[in-house]
Design an enzyme around this catalytic site. Structure first.
Site: not given
Ligand code: NDP
Ligand code: 8X3
Length: 254
Positions: A38, A87, A140, A153
């Site tokens: 976004r 992602n 995750s 979540y």
């Molecule tokens: P960030 O918050 O750093 O990144 C999330 C990304 O998702 C951003 O680029 C954001 O872009 C995008 N996003 C969110 N909502 C939307 C939407 N409605 N449309 C398009 N893009 C969207 O978090 P992470 O990089 O950590 O998260 C990425 C993935 O990894 C997620 O699926 C998360 O559940 C998963 N994950 C994360 C972990 C962690 O510990 N960080 C562990 C396990 C899994 P924008 O806001 O510009 O749209």
């Molecule tokens: C993101 C990692 O442990 O916060 O999926 O759920 S945790």
């Protein structure tokens, strides 16, 4: 091995964290990148630094019409997507289910489940038609375990796990591969989003141990994509060394 040079890779949520790192890592091996999120301003800055052929999509994965239109309106030289990295995702709040914020639930369900479905439904038919493609879902550890106050979540990430398995079964008659990469704790903007911008609270999640970085996760994503065509890396669980399960984290090893 699969040569990733000039492959077209769509990364959703490429404006931050794991998605941004995947874009960087795929750029390093010569892929062409469709970056979706976004925050278009962020995508522009990331694309400028990538040194790769990029196409930007200002896309809210929650918006079904926007997803369908954006994918179907891709220019001809960007439309044959080889790799889809699903992602985009987020968490909202940590609370007992009976005290939860319903708007936060909607946000998680609409992004992590429905958004992933909309993008997959728009992209996978082209892969099937061309007889080639790879879908990589970012799941995750929360899709394998449930932790206190993580209820909705965790449910969305369990859904991603089920959808990954369903996709793999439904695509078994085609050469399209399906992978899930399931990280534990990764220091990104994830916790800032979970706590509605409270950076101080977010930083405490990663204190006292060395969390994963987005780059650590991207390494697994690109490795899975690089395997020979007859090899499907079905699942990767990637954890910080200080983490043994969703709730077991050694916060004393710095
Ligand atoms: P960030 O918050 O750093 O990144 C999330 C990304 O998702 C951003 O680029 C954001 O872009 C995008 N996003 C969110 N909502 C939307 C939407 N409605 N449309 C398009 N893009 C969207 O978090 P992470 O990089 O950590 O998260 C990425 C993935 O990894 C997620 O699926 C998360 O559940 C998963 N994950 C994360 C972990 C962690 O510990 N960080 C562990 C396990 C899994 P924008 O806001 O510009 O749209
Ligand atoms: C993101 C990692 O442990 O916060 O999926 O759920 S945790």
């Amino acid at each position: 091995m699969t040569d990733l040079r000039n492959k077209i890779v769509l990364v959703t949520g490429a404006s931050s964290g794991i998605g941004e790192s995947c874009a960087r890592r795929f750029a390093k091996v010569g892929a062409r990148l469709i970056l979706a999120a976004r925050r278009l301003d962020r995508l522009k800055k990331i694309a400028e630094k990538l040194g790769a052929d990029c196409h930007l999509l200002n896309l809210d994965v929650q918006n079904r019409e926007e997803v369908e239109e954006s994918i179907s309106a891709l220019p001809a030289d960007w439309s044959a997507i080889d790799i889809l990295v699903n992602n985009a995702g987020l968490s909202r709040n940590l609370a007992k289910l009976h005290e939860g914020n319903i708007d936060g639930w909607e946000d998680m369900i609409n992004t992590n489940i429905k958004g992933l479905l909309y993008v997959s439904r728009a992209v996978i038919p082209g892969m099937v038609k061309r007889g080639s493609g790879h879908v990589i879902n970012i799941g995750s550890i929360a899709g394998r375990e449930v932790y206190p106050n993580g209820n909705v979540y965790c449910a969305t990430k369990h859904a991603v796990d089920a959808l990954t398995k369903g996709m793999r079964i439904d695509l078994v008659e085609s050469p399209v591969r399906v992978t899930t990469v399931d990280p534990g704790l990764v220091e990104t903007e994830f916790s800032q989003v979970r706590f509605y911008g409270d950076k101080e609270r977010a930083s405490t999640v990663y204190q006292g141990f060395k969390p994963l970085t987005g780059a650590d996760v991207a390494e697994s994503v690109v490795w899975a994509a690089s395997q020979p065509q007859h090899v499907t890396i079905a699942e990767i669980l990637i954890l910080p060394t200080a983490q043994a399960s969703a709730t077991s984290v050694n916060k004393s090893i710095g």
